[in-house]
Motif scaffolding. Structure first.
Motif, short mmCIF file in Angstrom:
data_model
loop_
_atom_site.label_atom_id
_atom_site.label_comp_id
_atom_site.label_asym_id
_atom_site.label_seq_id
_atom_site.Cartn_x
_atom_site.Cartn_y
_atom_site.Cartn_z
N UNK A 128 0.49 -1.18 -7.83
CA UNK A 128 0.62 -0.70 -6.45
C UNK A 128 1.07 -1.79 -5.47
N UNK A 129 0.98 -3.05 -5.85
CA UNK A 129 1.38 -4.16 -4.97
C UNK A 129 2.83 -3.98 -4.54
N UNK A 130 3.08 -4.05 -3.24
CA UNK A 130 4.42 -3.90 -2.71
C UNK A 130 4.92 -2.47 -2.68
N UNK A 131 4.08 -1.53 -3.02
CA UNK A 131 4.46 -0.12 -3.08
C UNK A 131 3.74 0.65 -1.96
N UNK A 132 3.85 1.97 -2.01
CA UNK A 132 3.18 2.85 -1.06
C UNK A 132 1.99 3.50 -1.75
N UNK A 133 0.85 3.53 -1.07
CA UNK A 133 -0.33 4.22 -1.58
C UNK A 133 -0.70 5.33 -0.61
N UNK A 134 -1.04 6.49 -1.19
CA UNK A 134 -1.43 7.66 -0.39
C UNK A 134 -2.88 7.97 -0.72
N UNK A 135 -3.67 8.15 0.32
CA UNK A 135 -5.09 8.42 0.14
C UNK A 135 -5.60 9.30 1.26
N UNK A 136 -6.81 9.81 1.06
CA UNK A 136 -7.49 10.53 2.11
C UNK A 136 -8.25 9.58 3.01
N UNK A 137 -8.72 10.09 4.13
CA UNK A 137 -9.46 9.27 5.10
C UNK A 137 -10.71 8.66 4.49
N UNK A 138 -11.47 9.45 3.71
CA UNK A 138 -12.70 8.93 3.11
C UNK A 138 -12.42 7.82 2.12
N UNK A 139 -11.32 7.92 1.40
CA UNK A 139 -10.96 6.84 0.47
C UNK A 139 -10.66 5.57 1.25
N UNK A 140 -9.92 5.69 2.35
CA UNK A 140 -9.67 4.51 3.19
C UNK A 140 -10.99 3.91 3.65
N UNK A 141 -11.90 4.75 4.11
CA UNK A 141 -13.18 4.26 4.60
C UNK A 141 -14.00 3.58 3.50
N UNK A 142 -13.75 3.95 2.24
CA UNK A 142 -14.50 3.35 1.13
C UNK A 142 -13.95 1.98 0.73
N UNK A 143 -12.76 1.62 1.20
CA UNK A 143 -12.18 0.32 0.87
C UNK A 143 -12.92 -0.78 1.63
N UNK A 144 -12.87 -2.02 1.13
CA UNK A 144 -13.59 -3.11 1.81
C UNK A 144 -13.30 -3.17 3.31
N UNK A 145 -14.33 -3.05 4.09
CA UNK A 145 -14.21 -3.07 5.54
C UNK A 145 -13.53 -1.85 6.12
N UNK A 146 -13.26 -0.84 5.27
CA UNK A 146 -12.55 0.35 5.73
C UNK A 146 -11.12 0.05 6.12
N UNK A 147 -10.60 -1.06 5.59
CA UNK A 147 -9.25 -1.51 5.94
C UNK A 147 -8.22 -1.11 4.89
N UNK A 148 -6.95 -0.99 5.33
CA UNK A 148 -5.89 -0.65 4.37
C UNK A 148 -5.74 -1.75 3.31
N UNK A 149 -5.18 -1.36 2.17
CA UNK A 149 -4.95 -2.33 1.10
C UNK A 149 -3.82 -3.27 1.50
N UNK A 150 -4.01 -4.57 1.29
CA UNK A 150 -2.97 -5.53 1.68
C UNK A 150 -1.73 -5.42 0.78
N UNK A 151 -0.60 -5.81 1.35
CA UNK A 151 0.68 -5.86 0.64
C UNK A 151 1.11 -4.50 0.09
N UNK A 152 0.76 -3.45 0.79
CA UNK A 152 1.17 -2.09 0.43
C UNK A 152 1.37 -1.31 1.72
N UNK A 153 2.23 -0.30 1.66
CA UNK A 153 2.33 0.64 2.76
C UNK A 153 1.22 1.66 2.53
N UNK A 154 0.27 1.76 3.44
CA UNK A 154 -0.87 2.66 3.32
C UNK A 154 -0.63 3.92 4.11
#
Length: 150
Positions: free
Chosen positions: A34-60
């Motif tokens: 997924x590095x350098x790519x686009x990731x598609x997720x739901x809001x709850x998945x985003x909130x479950x990521x560290x700090x509720x922040x988007x994944x680095x080095x990807x289009x979120x």
């Protein structure tokens, strides 16, 4: 688009908005694909990521029905139609659907490839499940990696 997911034998993916399994080799696989790519997720998945922040080095991209949802570093779409209109056919090959349950179910018909890490364990207390691709005649296994242990 592609699916990338870690599932149990019964296609469970999560409990209490968290992952069921934390497997370092699988996390490295996820990152490398997924590095350098686009990731598609739901809001709850985003909130479950560290700090509720988007994944680095990807289009979120977050797909949510919440018309008021905004987050720095995230593109927000409110319908599958809006997502598909804006993602483009070329970009869709470099797009990975990363969860959660409803996003996998809604977008699976639009995906052409799935990277599934299947853990040899039942997840009886899970509350989120992936579409069981084993039972869908439109999906077939084209390649398998060897088994590994943590």
């Amino acid at each position: 688009m592609n699916i990338i997911v870690n599932v149990s034998k019964n296609w469970a993916i999560g409990k209490d908005n968290g992952l069921l399994f934390h497997i370092s080799q699988d996390m490295k696989f996820f990152k490398s694909h997924t590095q350098g790519k686009t990731v598609v997720m739901g809001r709850k998945t985003l909130e479950s990521l560290p700090g509720g922040n988007p994944l680095p080095n990807r289009q979120n991209i977050v797909l949510t029905r919440d018309e008021n949802f905004k987050k720095d570093g995230v593109t927000v779409y409110h319908s599958i139609e809006e997502l598909l209109q804006n993602i483009g056919i070329v970009e869709s090959f470099d797009t990975y659907v990363i969860g959660g349950e409803s996003i996998y179910k809604e977008l699976a018909p639009y995906c052409s490839k799935a990277y599934v890490t299947k853990v040899d364990a039942e997840a009886e207390n899970a509350d989120a499940f992936m579409v069981n691709l084993d039972n869908d005649p439109k999906w077939k296994i084209t390649d398998e990696s060897e088994e590994f242990e943590e």
